[in-house]
Scaffold this active site. Structure first.
Site, PDB file in Angstrom:
ATOM      1  N   SER A   1       0.857  -1.190   0.000  1.00  0.00           N
ATOM      2  CA  SER A   1       0.000   0.000   0.000  1.00  0.00           C
ATOM      3  C   SER A   1       0.883   1.226   0.000  1.00  0.00           C
ATOM      4  O   SER A   1       1.942   1.239   0.656  1.00  0.00           O
ATOM      5  CB  SER A   1      -0.897   0.007   1.239  1.00  0.00           C
TER       6      SER A   1
ATOM      7  N   TYR B   1      -1.889  -1.074  10.055  1.00  0.00           N
ATOM      8  CA  TYR B   1      -1.973  -1.354   8.621  1.00  0.00           C
ATOM      9  C   TYR B   1      -0.753  -0.817   7.892  1.00  0.00           C
ATOM     10  O   TYR B   1      -0.147  -1.519   7.070  1.00  0.00           O
ATOM     11  CB  TYR B   1      -3.249  -0.735   8.049  1.00  0.00           C
TER      12      TYR B   1
END
Length: 249
Positions: free
Chosen positions: A143, A156
C-alpha cells in the site's frame, strides 16, 4: 484462450471482492486459469460462479490467513490439481483497522493485523513455493500508505511496510529457483474494503494525485498482469506504486 497469461495457473488471495476480484477477472481475460481464495466463502463462491459463467477458467478454495494449518491445507488441495505459475498475495485485514492514533491503538488489533497481513503473506508464499514452476512470479500487494506514512492507521501502515521489506528478501531467496517476487503499492482505491475511510481522506488522495480523481480496481490490474507475465521476466525485488502520482517512489 490467448493472452499474456495463456496456459498459466495463478492463485489470487482475497479474491472474493474488491481488488482481488478484479485481479481474478483481469488475469482470466488474459488467458490464465485463476485459483481464487478468500475467507469470505459465500462471496467467493458467488464471484467464482459469475466469472465461470462469463467464460473464465476458475477454481476456488476458502482460506483463512490467520490459521497456518488452513493455509497448508488449502495449498495442498491446490497442489493436487497441478502446479502453479503465479501467486498474488492480495488478502489482508484492511477494514475497521484505522481511526485511532498510535497512543490509542488497540494492541490486540495490532496483533490481528500483523497475523494476517504479514505472517499470513509469508506463510501463504511458503506454501505456494513448492507448487511454483521455474519462472514463476509472485506479486505482493502492499500500500502506498507505507510510503507517505498515513496517520491514524498505524498497524496497517506498519504491516504494508513489512510486506515491502519481505518482498525484497523473498526475491533474493527465491531467485535461485528462478521465481520472481515484486510488490505493488496501490493508492486508496474505491472498493468495499475502503467504504469506511472518511470522505476527507478520499478527497486528500483525489485532489493530491498528479492524475487527479478517484482510483478504481481496473487502474491496478494491468500492472499485476504485467508482473505475472513473461514481459517482466527480468524484474524482481521491485516496488511499483500505483496511485496516480499521489506519492512518487
Amino acid at each position: 484462450m490467448s493472452g499474456l497469461l495463456a496456459d498459466k495457473r495463478i492463485v489470487v488471495t482475497g479474491a472474493a471482492r474488491g481488488l482481488g476480484a478484479d485481479f481474478a477477472e483481469g488475469l482470466a481475460r488474459q488467458g490464465a486459469r485463476v485459483v481464487m481464495c478468500d475467507i469470505l466463502a459465500g462471496e467467493l463462491a458467488e464471484c467464482a460462479q459469475r466469472l465461470s459463467a462469463s467464460g473464465c477458467e476458475i477454481e476456488s478454495y476458502p482460506i483463512d490467513l490467520a490459521d497456518p494449518a488452513a493455509i497448508e491445507a488449502t495449498f495442498n488441495a491446490i497442489g493436487e490439481q497441478g502446479a502453479i505459475d503465479g501467486l498474488v498475495n492480495n488478502a489482508a485485514l484492511a477494514t475497521g483497522v484505522g481511526g485511532k492514533d498510535m497512543m490509542e491503538y488497540d494492541p490486540d488489533l495490532w496483533d490481528r493485523v500483523m497475523q494476517v497481513n504479514v505472517k499470513g503473506t509469508w506463510l501463504t508464499t511458503r506454501a505456494a513455493v513448492p507448487l511454483l514452476r521455474e519462472g514463476g512470479s509472485i506479486v505482493n500487494v502492499a500500500s502506498d500508505t507505507a510510503l507517505w506514512g498515513a496517520p491514524r492507521l498505524m498497524a496497517y501502515v506498519a504491516s504494508k511496510g513489512a510486506v515491502i521489506a519481505m518482498t525484497r528478501s523473498m526475491a533474493r531467496e527465491l531467485g535461485e529457483r528462478r521465481i520472481r517476487v515484486n510488490a505493488i503499492a496501490p493508492g486508496l482505491t474505491r472498493v468495499e474494503a475502503t467504504e469506511y475511510v472518511p470522505a476527507e481522506r478520499h478527497q486528500l488522495y483525489e485532489n493530491g494525485r498528479a492524475l487527479a480523481g478517484a482510483q478504481h480496481p481496473q487502474d491496478v490490474t494491468g500492472s499485476v498482469v504485467w508482473l505475472l507475465s513473461d514481459l517482466s521476466g527480468f524484474v524482481t525485488g521491485q516496488l511499483l506504486p500505483i496511485n496516480g502520482g499521489f506519492v512518487f517512489n
